[in-house]
Enzyme design. Structure first.
Site, PDB file in Angstrom:
ATOM      1  N   GLN A 143     -14.270   4.759   4.546  1.00 44.62           N
ATOM      2  CA  GLN A 143     -13.235   5.611   5.132  1.00 44.62           C
ATOM      3  C   GLN A 143     -13.652   7.078   5.090  1.00 44.62           C
ATOM      4  OE1 GLN A 143      -9.710   4.932   6.237  1.00 44.62           O
ATOM      5  NE2 GLN A 143     -11.025   3.240   6.787  1.00 44.62           N
ATOM      6  N   GLY A 195      -8.996  -1.318  10.646  1.00 48.07           N
ATOM      7  CA  GLY A 195     -10.358  -0.955  10.274  1.00 48.07           C
ATOM      8  C   GLY A 195     -10.442  -0.364   8.877  1.00 48.07           C
ATOM      9  N   THR A 196      -9.286  -0.164   8.254  1.00 45.97           N
ATOM     10  CA  THR A 196      -9.240   0.502   6.957  1.00 45.97           C
ATOM     11  C   THR A 196      -9.636  -0.414   5.812  1.00 45.97           C
ATOM     12  OG1 THR A 196      -6.921  -0.074   6.987  1.00 45.97           O
ATOM     13  CG2 THR A 196      -7.478   2.175   7.579  1.00 45.97           C
ATOM     14  N   GLU A 252      -6.962   9.407   5.972  1.00 43.74           N
ATOM     15  CA  GLU A 252      -7.045  10.612   6.797  1.00 43.74           C
ATOM     16  C   GLU A 252      -7.568  11.838   6.062  1.00 43.74           C
ATOM     17  OE1 GLU A 252      -3.468  10.367   9.795  1.00 43.74           O
ATOM     18  OE2 GLU A 252      -2.938   9.335   7.954  1.00 43.74           O
TER      19      GLU A 252
HETATM   20 MO1  MOS Z   1      -2.394   8.140  11.721  1.00 43.48          MO
HETATM   21  S1  MOS Z   1      -2.755   9.599  13.083  1.00 43.48           S
HETATM   22  O1  MOS Z   1      -1.065   8.776  10.919  1.00 43.48           O
HETATM   23  O2  MOS Z   1      -2.078   6.790  12.688  1.00 43.48           O
END
Ligand code: MOS
Length: 742
Positions: free
Chosen positions: A641, A465-466, A708
């Site tokens: 993201q 999905g990234t 993240e």
């Molecule tokens: Mo991510 S939680 O490092 O897949």
């Protein structure tokens, strides 16, 4: 040839739409369980009704009487499965708890799997499996009688004499925080389809690590890795939950082998809470000593994390929290608390979400104590070195704060809690830093360029999905000098060259670094020199004439990229290089705090909350996030993201928590009706600012990774804003109405 050379186009950084966008919005993208297989049998799991104890008897008479039942696996007939080594580094088993019994180590442990002609038949029979237990009283979490403690087995940050510096400090803060259990709850469930052709196994399973799945499944089944072909073209959400081998895979493969036909499993949503991993609850004690000017002389961070009885999973985010500012001295520690629970695991921004929430809440509390603007407190402690003297490769934290503050209008903030109001609504403005370690790993890729100017990239990357498919395509187009629509990207298949687990936000950096290298090799072969890309070929020196001169119609190259600091893992002492390890399913990620320099992406988030003065309802009308993460490969997917990540942050702050019944150590709200996540009505203005940053140290592509980063600061920023609105400091997430009743 008559056709002009294709128009050269530098695609990197452009906001091109994702290559698979059309497939996804028209329902044509095939996820693992959509893959058509011939005459599949359907599996349904039976999970444990107790959290601790022993199976004493299994009665299958009623279950077997259901029409169409083909087989029922239990601990009595699955002895052929090997025990796979637990490995939190990506690629190993998600838990040491792999057997169907007789020992029960957590609620919802898989105890049987029914296989039938239809899904409904399998489910019906599963309900009729009768299992008798000898149950013991479980210990579900912190504070339960019977949990045991252990210390993490790694070296944690320590510098100077933090205890003494704290004693000597003019200003002291000593506070405790907590974060709850959370589950990934990806829309795509945990599915596995196994198909055998003689002794060759094809596995369709959503995965964040194709070579982990291939190698781990082979080990689990006691076969050779080359007998396993893993396929996962698209992943409908993973967030860390699909990076390791869960016990279901071996069961489905074994059932398919025994039956001699394909077997398909789609586990239910509630089973997903216990058959895979989750984010463990954490506790934190933070002590900060500071001078009156705000300079921090002592930072102490002790964490506690819940894990299962047998496994020592921990995120140990003190490795990051201790680096965020130029602390004078640091002391850190992490204690694991072993309970009767399934083993936790990676969940988006695993170390920093809980630990930086605690740090950034404490920073806000310190600012209040100092009567100082919270941004100024960060500025005073901004430093290009951490307490141990290690330098940052690049650090743009205050640049992020400046740009976010400008966009947010922070200068209009009135410092006193409760002093900003709009009718019945109390307004609070809060801020927090986001930080995420920059990771990169060894990777491989294959590229074929044809004389018609088209290229094909093969790479076992993961479209979770990234947008990795798109940025890989953009990188290839740029290096080859051809248009993006002339590039075909093939990924999600263990027959392609391996790249690391799509975790730790490394994928774009790792994939783009190796794709850059392999494309340069193609160009070099074509031109005999690196300087000229395909598209910039001078007239009379066209692509086709070059191919003609070489006497070929295609050029295919394969390349391996090894980051300079990559060391072989301890997991596989046999191997001497990271590429061999990667092929064997063990990625070597480097970076973050572990390299020669501190490599991190950073950001600043500013939030406005509104708390109703009577009902105490909490709304989040706007968030501004400014992020610096090196080179941005595609501003559109990057923005997506960050927006998704900040929404997760709102979720962590206000909604998400898996509730546990302490009497039976059972998750209560294991469905999407009771497990709260934000909906559209909860999200209003989200503004993303991409702060420019150049960092050639981190990797050749200059990419820090953004998957993240965005949800790291949000929870603290909201908690800080809620304090600013109400004067009430909530130190245990999520922040719900009952915690801010005045
Ligand atoms: Mo991510 S939680 O490092 O897949």
């Amino acid at each position: 040839m008559n056709r002009a050379a294709p128009e050269p186009k530098a695609n990197m950084g452009e906001p091109v739409p994702r290559l698979e966008a059309r497939l996804k919005v028209t329902g044509q993208a095939r996820y693992a369980s959509d893959m058509p297989v011939n005459r599949p049998a359907f599996a349904y799991l039976v999970t444990s009704a107790i959290a601790k104890g022993t199976i004493t008897k299994i009665d299958l008479v009623d279950a077997k009487a259901v029409p169409g039942v083909l087989d029922i696996l239990t601990h009595e007939n699955t002895g052929d499965l090997k025990t796979l080594k637990y490995g939190a580094g990506g690629g190993g088993a998600s838990s040491s708890i792999q057997d169907l019994g007789p020992k029960i180590q957590h609620d919802g442990q898989i105890v049987a799997m029914v296989v039938a002609e239809t899904f409904e038949g399998a489910r019906e029979a599963a309900y009729r499996v009768k299992i008798s237990y000898n149950a013991e009283k479980p210990s579900g979490s912190f504070d339960a009688k019977g949990v045991t403690e252990s210390s993490v087995k790694k070296e944690l940050p320590k510098a100077g004499d933090a205890a003494k510096a704290y004693d000597d400090a003019a200003i002291k803060l000593d506070v405790a925080y907590g974060t709850p259990t959370q589950h990934h709850n990806a829309i795509e469930l945990f599915t596995t389809t196994a198909v055998w052709n003689d002794d060759k196994l094809t596995l369709y399973e959503p995965s964040q690590f194709m070579y982990g799945l291939k190698n781990s499944a082979a080990s689990k089944l006691g076969i050779k890795p080359e007998q396993v072909h893993a396929i996962s073209p698209f992943v409908g959400g993973a967030f860390g939950s699909k990076s390791q081998l869960t016990p279901r895979t071996g069961l489905v493969a074994l059932a398919a082998k025994k039956l001699g036909r394909p077997v398909k499993l789609v586990a239910t949503r509630d089973q997903g809470f216990t058959i895979a991993t989750y984010r463990a609850e954490t506790r934190h004690q933070i002590k900060i000593g500071a001078q009156k000017d705000g300079r921090i002389t002592s930072f102490q961070h002790q964490g506690w994390e819940v894990t299962s009885r047998p496994d020592d999973y921990s995120v140990s985010g003190v490795e990051d929290s201790a680096r965020v500012y130029g602390f004078g001295s640091v002391k850190t520690g992490v204690t694991l608390v072993h309970a009767d629970r399934n083993t936790p695991g990676f969940m988006r921004s695993p170390p920093v979400v809980p630990y930086v929430y605690a740090l950034e809440s404490a920073m806000d509390e310190l600012a209040v104590k100092l009567a100082m603007d919270p941004i100024e407190l960060r500025r005073v402690n901004d430093s290009m070195k951490d307490a141990t003297g290690k330098e940052w490769s690049s650090r743009s934290l205050m640049k992020c704060y400046d740009q976010a503050a400008q966009a947010f209008g922070w200068s209009k903030r009135s410092a006193k809690p409760g002093s900003m109001r709009d009718g019945d609504w109390l307004i609070g403005w809060g801020c927090a830093s986001a930080v995420y370690p920059t990771h990169i790993g060894a990777g491989t890729a294959r590229v074929r360029l044809s004389s018609d100017g088209r290229a094909r990239v093969q790479i076992a990357a993961h479209e979770i999905g990234t947008g990795v498919m798109t940025v890989v395509g953009q990188m290839a187009a740029e290096r080859l000098g051809i248009p993006l629509d002339a590039v075909q990207v093939e990924l999600g298949d263990s027959n392609y060259p391996p790249v690391p687990v799509a975790g730790g936000s490394n994928q774009t950096a790792s994939c783009c670094s190796v794709v850059m290298k392999v494309c340069d090799a193609v160009v070099a072969k074509l031109n005999g020199a690196k300087s000229e890309t395909v598209g910039t070929a001078a007239p009379g020196n066209s692509l086709e004439s070059k191919f003609a001169r070489l006497g070929v119609s295609t050029i295919e190259e394969y390349a391996e990229f090894i980051p300079p600091d990559a060391q072989p893992n301890v997991v596989t002492e046999l191997f001497t290089n990271p590429i061999k390890q990667l092929y064997a399913g063990h990625p070597t990620l480097v970076g973050g705090s572990k390299g020669k320099k501190l490599m991190y992406a950073m950001g600043a988030e500013m939030v406005e909350v509104r708390v109703h003065s009577q009902t105490r309802e909490i709304r989040v009308p706007r968030i501004v996030g400014a992020f610096a993460a090196g080179r941005i490969m595609n501003t559109r997917t990057a923005r997506s993201q960050y927006m998704g990540a900040m929404i997760w942050g709102i979720s962590s702050a206000l909604h998400e928590a898996t509730e546990i019944d302490p009497r039976n150590a059972r998750y209560i709200n294991d469905n999407l009706a009771d497990y709260l996540v934000p909906v559209n009505a909860d999200i209003q203005q989200l503004e993303v600012i991409l702060v420019s940053e150049k960092d050639d140290f981190v990797n050749p592509a200059g990419v820090k990774g953004i998957g993240e980063l965005g949800n790291v600061g949000t929870a603290a920023a909201i908690a800080n804003a809620v304090y600013h609105a109400t004067g009430i400091r909530v130190r245990q997430l999520p922040i719900r109405i009952e915690k801010i009743i005045a």
